[in-house]
Motif scaffolding. Structure first.
Motif, short mmCIF file in Angstrom:
data_model
loop_
_atom_site.label_atom_id
_atom_site.label_comp_id
_atom_site.label_asym_id
_atom_site.label_seq_id
_atom_site.Cartn_x
_atom_site.Cartn_y
_atom_site.Cartn_z
N MET A 1 -24.85 43.37 -47.94
CA MET A 1 -24.43 42.32 -48.88
C MET A 1 -25.38 42.24 -50.08
O MET A 1 -24.96 41.91 -51.19
CB MET A 1 -24.39 40.99 -48.11
CG MET A 1 -24.08 39.79 -48.95
SD MET A 1 -22.59 40.01 -49.89
CE MET A 1 -23.03 39.14 -51.38
N TYR B 1 -17.59 36.05 -48.82
CA TYR B 1 -17.30 34.63 -48.90
C TYR B 1 -16.41 34.21 -47.74
O TYR B 1 -16.64 33.17 -47.11
CB TYR B 1 -16.63 34.33 -50.24
CG TYR B 1 -16.17 32.91 -50.39
CD1 TYR B 1 -17.07 31.87 -50.46
CD2 TYR B 1 -14.82 32.62 -50.45
CE1 TYR B 1 -16.63 30.56 -50.57
CE2 TYR B 1 -14.37 31.32 -50.56
CZ TYR B 1 -15.29 30.29 -50.62
OH TYR B 1 -14.85 29.00 -50.73
N PHE C 1 -17.65 40.69 -52.65
CA PHE C 1 -17.97 39.27 -52.81
C PHE C 1 -16.94 38.36 -52.13
O PHE C 1 -17.31 37.51 -51.33
CB PHE C 1 -18.16 38.90 -54.28
CG PHE C 1 -19.54 39.25 -54.80
CD1 PHE C 1 -20.67 38.92 -54.06
CD2 PHE C 1 -19.71 39.90 -56.00
CE1 PHE C 1 -21.94 39.22 -54.52
CE2 PHE C 1 -20.99 40.22 -56.47
CZ PHE C 1 -22.10 39.88 -55.73
N VAL D 1 -17.98 30.81 -40.84
CA VAL D 1 -19.09 30.05 -40.24
C VAL D 1 -19.08 28.60 -40.71
O VAL D 1 -19.04 27.68 -39.90
CB VAL D 1 -20.45 30.69 -40.62
CG1 VAL D 1 -21.59 29.83 -40.09
CG2 VAL D 1 -20.54 32.10 -40.08
N TYR D 2 -19.08 28.39 -42.02
CA TYR D 2 -19.34 27.05 -42.53
C TYR D 2 -18.11 26.17 -42.57
O TYR D 2 -18.21 24.96 -42.60
CB TYR D 2 -20.01 27.14 -43.91
CG TYR D 2 -21.35 27.80 -43.80
CD1 TYR D 2 -22.43 27.10 -43.26
CD2 TYR D 2 -21.55 29.12 -44.14
CE1 TYR D 2 -23.66 27.70 -43.10
CE2 TYR D 2 -22.77 29.73 -43.98
CZ TYR D 2 -23.82 29.01 -43.46
OH TYR D 2 -25.03 29.61 -43.28
N ASP D 3 -16.92 26.79 -42.59
CA ASP D 3 -15.70 26.00 -42.61
C ASP D 3 -15.08 25.96 -41.21
O ASP D 3 -14.55 24.94 -40.79
CB ASP D 3 -14.72 26.61 -43.62
CG ASP D 3 -13.70 25.60 -44.11
OD1 ASP D 3 -13.97 24.40 -44.01
OD2 ASP D 3 -12.63 26.02 -44.58
N HIS D 4 -15.13 27.07 -40.48
CA HIS D 4 -14.46 27.14 -39.18
C HIS D 4 -15.44 27.06 -38.01
O HIS D 4 -15.02 26.99 -36.86
CB HIS D 4 -13.64 28.42 -39.09
CG HIS D 4 -12.50 28.46 -40.08
ND1 HIS D 4 -11.23 28.08 -39.75
CD2 HIS D 4 -12.47 28.78 -41.39
CE1 HIS D 4 -10.44 28.18 -40.81
NE2 HIS D 4 -11.18 28.60 -41.83
N ALA E 1 -24.22 38.25 -38.45
CA ALA E 1 -24.73 37.48 -39.59
C ALA E 1 -26.12 37.95 -39.99
O ALA E 1 -26.53 37.83 -41.14
CB ALA E 1 -24.76 36.00 -39.25
N GLY F 1 -18.44 33.87 -44.79
CA GLY F 1 -19.17 32.61 -44.84
C GLY F 1 -18.29 31.43 -44.46
O GLY F 1 -18.72 30.54 -43.74
N LEU F 2 -17.03 31.47 -44.90
CA LEU F 2 -16.11 30.39 -44.54
C LEU F 2 -15.89 30.34 -43.04
O LEU F 2 -15.75 29.27 -42.45
CB LEU F 2 -14.75 30.60 -45.22
CG LEU F 2 -14.64 30.25 -46.70
CD1 LEU F 2 -13.18 30.31 -47.13
CD2 LEU F 2 -15.21 28.88 -47.00
N VAL G 1 -25.64 41.76 -41.78
CA VAL G 1 -24.89 41.87 -43.03
C VAL G 1 -25.72 41.51 -44.26
O VAL G 1 -25.30 41.80 -45.37
CB VAL G 1 -23.60 41.03 -43.04
CG1 VAL G 1 -22.62 41.56 -42.02
CG2 VAL G 1 -23.91 39.58 -42.81
N HIS G 2 -26.88 40.91 -44.06
CA HIS G 2 -27.71 40.61 -45.23
C HIS G 2 -27.99 41.87 -46.04
O HIS G 2 -28.04 41.82 -47.26
CB HIS G 2 -29.05 40.01 -44.80
CG HIS G 2 -28.95 38.57 -44.43
ND1 HIS G 2 -28.57 38.16 -43.19
CD2 HIS G 2 -29.17 37.45 -45.14
CE1 HIS G 2 -28.55 36.84 -43.15
NE2 HIS G 2 -28.91 36.37 -44.31
#
Ligand code: FES
Lengths: 192, 318
Positions: A44, A157, A153, A163-166, A37, A160-161, A40-41
């Motif tokens: 990205m 995304y 993109f 991390v933030y969803d799973h 994480a 990101g899911l 990848v900035h």
């Protein structure tokens, strides 16, 4: 006591730097933050930036070297950091328990990223063949950038899911801290 | 109260992903490439194009930084006041403002420089310092996500999450029932976070009923008071463990251990909770000290199955 200020974090990091395996390192355990994480900035941000400069260079047609050269450097630095991010991403993926939906999502994320990576390799090679100091870009190069970013993109995304969803990577290193907070707060807890 | 749609978008709820971490890639990447271009102009044969490129990317970085600050601030306001991440967030914010200020000054200084083909060394050093500060700040931002789960699973939440932990005590009550001031005014759904003599309890109102249960998930101890309440169950925001709020049983993992649920009652419009007098803090601690592998649970002693911690709202008989 849990660190909250930068000096306290620094002290904790040096204490943690001992005994770590390669997988621990790739997962960012000594850092207390997933390495993937963190890395990848750069790709990205830089690849879409390259596309933006490509579009400007293509539309303005005024042979402005600053635009094409910036795009060239963005692609290059993006490729370097993306290469570094690959093993860290694999290490994170192997940490997901088989059977969890995040595992499939991770595979899709990896597949899309591979495509983006390959497209930018081709793109960069084409530019390299002409030399970076050429103040214009071809339509092929512009298209390659656009397609790659259009894939990047959704792929980012998905990452990101994860991390933030799973919750992949969430509380991986802090679970011991939270366990103690939970015990102190009278919670029922399982075996460690 | 329906949620403010602007706030919900800034928190990224429709995207199942907070906006701030999506946007911050750009200032970070742009500031780094700006330094790379500066160094390239300084070390190479010198090029006005590189100097200009560094300036362009730096300006874009500041612009994107300002854009990213808006959802970032909204995310910060969403953190519970007594959460450790609240303080980390303040550092993160302060350092980011510092970085933007440094770059703002650097941009102004760049217009006053004389050498068009090479970036001046002091300006390069300024960028190096700014990037070091940015790394620390970005690291703190990452910790808030990966250590504290800020923004993780937030899109599943339905109702208001607690803004602080309310301290209560059972000391004055003879029968162990602790009344929760203001709980009768709770929205539906809404959750409060209580500390009853040190026992952290989530008090939730959902679908017309009150539930009280332990705050910490048994997987990696995520905050259940910020979870999704539905049909008498709560989903942990972090990795989605599902618990039944009547029995505390795990419906599906990753958690394997059931949670404690507590009795709630609604008397004369006042909500009160009873945390068992067999102090579960000490029960767990004792079992740890004794090296017992089996966890102790005050509920298991009481057969038949524990009473549901549920109080149905009095039907409206008007
Ligand atoms: S912490 Fe609750 S599911 Fe992992």
């Amino acid at each position: 006591m849990r660190p909250t200020t930068p000096p306290e974090f620094a002290r904790e990091l040096t204490a943690k730097a001992k005994h770590l395996t390669l997988k621990d390192f790739l997962q960012g355990k000594p850092l207390g933050h997933p390495l993937h994480a963190f890395l990848v900035h750069l790709p990205m941000a830089l690849w879409p930036t390259a596309l933006a400069f490509d579009i400007l260079a293509y539309v303005r047609h005024d042979n402005d070297l600053s635009l094409t050269l910036t795009a060239w450097w963005c692609i290059l630095v993006g490729l370097i950091t993306a290469t570094a991010a690959i093993p860290t991403g694999i290490a994170d993926w192997t940490g997901i328990r088989p059977g969890r939906p995040a595992r499939k999502l991770g595979l899709l994320h990896a597949a899309l990223n591979s495509a983006v990576f390959a497209l930018f390799i081709v793109n960069f090679t084409l530019r390299g063949l002409r030399g970076p100091y050429v103040p214009s870009i071809t339509r092929t190069e512009l298209l390659l950038s656009a397609i790659a970013v259009a894939l990047l993109f959704p792929s980012a995304y998905l990452g990101g899911l994860l991390v933030y969803d799973h919750g992949i990577g969430v509380a991986r290193t802090s679970k011991h801290y939270w366990r103690n907070v939970a015990i102190a707060g009278g919670a029922r807890v399982g075996e460690d | 109260m329906p949620e403010n749609p602007v706030r919900s978008v800034l928190e990224g709820k429709p995207f199942r992903h907070p906006l701030h971490p999506m946007l911050v890639h750009f200032p970070i990447g742009l500031f780094v490439i700006s330094l790379v271009l500066d160094v390239a102009s300084y070390l190479g044969r010198g090029s006005h194009a590189l100097v200009l490129g560094a300036l362009y990317t730096m300006c874009a970085g500041v612009a994107m930084g300002i854009v990213a600050a808006v959802p970032g601030f909204v995310d910060w306001t969403d953190i519970r006041r007594d959460h450790p991440a609240k303080g980390i967030g303040q550092w993160h914010m302060g350092l980011n403002i510092l970085v933007l200020l440094i770059y703002g000054i650097s941009i102004i200084a760049r217009f006053a420089t004389t050498n068009p083909r090479r970036t001046d060394l002091p300006l390069i050093f300024t960028s190096v310092i700014a990037i070091c500060v940015l790394m620390v700040s970005g690291y703190l931002g990452g910790l808030m996500v990966y250590d504290d789960g800020i923004g993780v699973g937030r899109h599943r939440r339905r109702g208001r999450a607690p803004v602080r932990t309310i301290p209560l005590t059972a000391a004055g009550s003879a029968d162990g029932w602790v009344s929760v001031p203001g709980a009768e005014l709770m929205e539906d759904p809404q959750t409060l976070r209580l500390s009853i003599d040190g026992v952290i309890v989530a008090l939730a109102k959902a679908d017309g009923a009150y539930y009280a249960f332990q705050e910490f998930c048994t997987h990696r101890y995520g905050p259940l008071s910020e979870g999704c309440l539905k049909g008498g169950q709560v989903t942990c925001p972090w990795h989605g463990s599902l618990f039944d709020l009547h029995t505390g049983k795990v419906q599906h993992g990753p958690a394997k251990t059931n949670i404690n649920v507590y009795d709630v009652r609604l008397v004369n419009g006042k909500v009160s909770i009873r945390v068992p007098s067999d102090d579960s803090i000490n029960a767990v601690r004792r079992s740890r000290v004794a090296g017992a592998t089996q966890e102790r649970d005050w509920k298991t002693a009481a057969e038949p199955a524990p009473r549901p911690a549920r109080v149905d709202r009095t039907p409206d008989t008007r």
